[in-house]
Design a protein around this motif. Structure first.
Motif, PDB file in Angstrom:
ATOM      1  N   ALA A 289     -35.460  32.401  52.716  1.00 32.17           N
ATOM      2  CA  ALA A 289     -34.928  33.281  53.755  1.00 32.17           C
ATOM      3  C   ALA A 289     -35.473  32.812  55.103  1.00 32.17           C
ATOM      4  CB  ALA A 289     -35.338  34.725  53.488  1.00 32.17           C
ATOM      5  N   ALA A 349     -33.750  38.452  50.051  1.00 31.70           N
ATOM      6  CA  ALA A 349     -34.116  37.360  49.148  1.00 31.70           C
ATOM      7  C   ALA A 349     -34.561  37.872  47.788  1.00 31.70           C
ATOM      8  CB  ALA A 349     -35.225  36.516  49.776  1.00 31.70           C
ATOM      9  N   THR A 425     -30.772  35.403  54.207  1.00 28.44           N
ATOM     10  CA  THR A 425     -31.127  34.605  53.037  1.00 28.44           C
ATOM     11  C   THR A 425     -29.955  33.733  52.617  1.00 28.44           C
ATOM     12  OG1 THR A 425     -31.939  34.655  50.754  1.00 28.44           O
ATOM     13  CG2 THR A 425     -30.418  36.414  51.401  1.00 28.44           C
TER      14      THR A 425
END
Length: 447
Positions: A289, A349, A425
């Motif tokens: 991310a 993420a 992400t």
């Protein structure tokens, strides 16, 4: 963190050939002419359960007084300083030459952990190939052929023996964000860390440099824990006993490996450089991310602000999913929104998505835009489920999915990211085609 292995030696001893074999790539140009490799080149390798970063270097020319060879030597010396292990390549066909002795002496002064590799030893008895290289006094030399792969595994077994196996910790959720602050020298990485922590935790001054180790800084803000990984760690003034390059990419790579979220710090005055784009590409490749922060915004003119906005669009367009912030680390401006974006990127993420929701999203994506036909066949996307986190990975099942083009995969990645609000992400989509139960069975003839 992954150990770093530097390949050094005279020009044309086979460093790039060995680099390509270790990284299973053709990233380094190989040609039977000295001096082809000039800059340091980084790649990832793996031997069994041990992953490592390999550095290919230009040839060391002891005594070179001017020109490109001075810069090549400086690059190689910086690689040695960065490395956990050094492989010193020599040429079995040429034998021991004065330049090898000079390089060995330099390696001893730099206190590097060295393994001598006698390359181009194919067709030669190993004992006779390495015999004269014992004179270098750097331990038992190893005979190998980088071009044919002979002896390479044995060499790397010895070079990597001090390092533990990869435990796969990079995929685990540590319970709070591990945030790497990465970027070029003098963009304000240490200043940003100090501003976030609220104290002079790392040295920061207006002089670019490199660090030996990434510095982990745990702190708490608004009741939430973080671990910052600072890669600036510039040297104190006067500590210039060994040559250092203005930007040490390997520390940024290691910090990204160890993090869940990367803050890519840019300089509003300098704009987006090739080094910035290189680090951004590695962040994306590793599936981390990311939050993009443009520092020194308060000091940038109207023209500089317009320029960097344009450069962000065409140089870092592949990070369009990342949140962008303009900040002043020195004045502490914009840090609150920056951390909120870090929190959002970390949550995205680590998101856990149920199979029914993912499948419904897949069917909605197909209804909006079906995959294109490949000849007379249109791929069938039937259902999907989550296959992993950090980054989120979606596994799609169906028929003829090997015919789905990359453009449609990118469409699905964007659709899933928007559907589940996965800000900041990357997204991975993988296809798995169902097995045809009739494949390979001969059709029965009618009687």
């Amino acid at each position: 963190m992954k150990p770093v292995v530097a390949l050094v030696g005279r020009p044309n001893v086979g460093k790039s050939t060995l680099f390509n074999r270790l990284t299973r790539s053709r990233d380094a140009i190989v040609h039977d002419v000295p001096g082809v490799t000039r800059d340091r080149h980084y790649g990832e390798g793996r031997l069994g359960g041990k992953a490592f970063i390999a550095i290919d270097t230009g040839g060391l020319e002891p005594g070179a007084a001017q020109g490109i060879f001075v810069e090549m030597a400086r690059q190689a010396e910086q690689a040695i300083a960065e490395a956990d292990a050094v492989i010193f390549l020599v040429d079995a066909r040429a034998g021991l030459v004065p330049a090898d002795r000079a390089i060995a002496q330099k390696l001893r002064t730099m206190k590097a952990t060295v393994q001598v590799a006698v390359n181009k030893a194919e067709g030669m008895p190993p004992e006779s190939a390495v015999a004269e290289f014992h004179e270098l006094g750097l331990g038992a030399p190893a005979a190998l052929s980088a071009a044919h792969g002979e002896g390479v595994r044995e060499l790397m077994d010895v070079a990597l023996s001090p390092f533990p196996e990869d435990t796969g910790q990079e995929d685990l959720d540590p319970g709070h964000p591990r945030v790497a602050v990465v970027g070029r020298p003098n963009v304000g990485k240490s200043t940003l860390v100090n501003a976030l922590v609220g104290e002079e935790r790392v040295i920061a001054f207006d002089q670019p440099g490199t660090t030996r180790d990434a510095i982990e800084v745990p702190f708490e803000r608004a009741g939430r824990r973080y671990t910052l990984i600072d890669t600036a760690g510039v040297r104190r003034r006067g500590k210039t006993d060994t040559p250092v390059e203005l930007f040490s990419i390997v520390k940024a790579l290691q910090a990204i490996e160890a993090a869940n979220v990367a803050i890519l710090l840019l300089d509003a005055l300098d704009g987006v450089t090739e080094q910035d784009a290189h680090v951004a590409g590695y962040i994306l490749e590793r599936g981390r991310a990311v939050v993009v922060a443009v520092n020194k915004w308060d000091a940038a003119s109207k023209e500089a602000r317009s320029r960097i906005k344009a450069e962000l669009r065409w140089k870092l367009g592949f990070l369009s999913f990342a949140e962008l912030h303009t900040i002043s680390a020195k004045q502490g401006k914009g840090l609150g929104p920056l951390l909120r974006s870090v929190d959002a990127a970390y949550a995205a993420a680590m998101a856990r998505l149920s199979t029914p929701k993912v499948t419904r999203a897949l069917l909605a994506a197909v209804e909006r835009q079906a995959p294109p036909k490949s000849g007379m066949i249109r791929p069938k996307l039937r259902y999907a489920h989550q296959g992993g986190i950090n980054p989120p990975r979606i596994i799609v099942h169906g028929n003829a999915l090997d015919r789905v083009p990359d453009s449609y995969k990118r469409y699905l990645e964007g659709f899933f990211r928007d559907k589940f609000a996965l800000v900041g992400t990357p997204m991975r989509v993988e296809f798995r085609t169902g097995r045809n139960p009739y494949a390979g069975k001969a059709k029965k003839k009618r009687r």
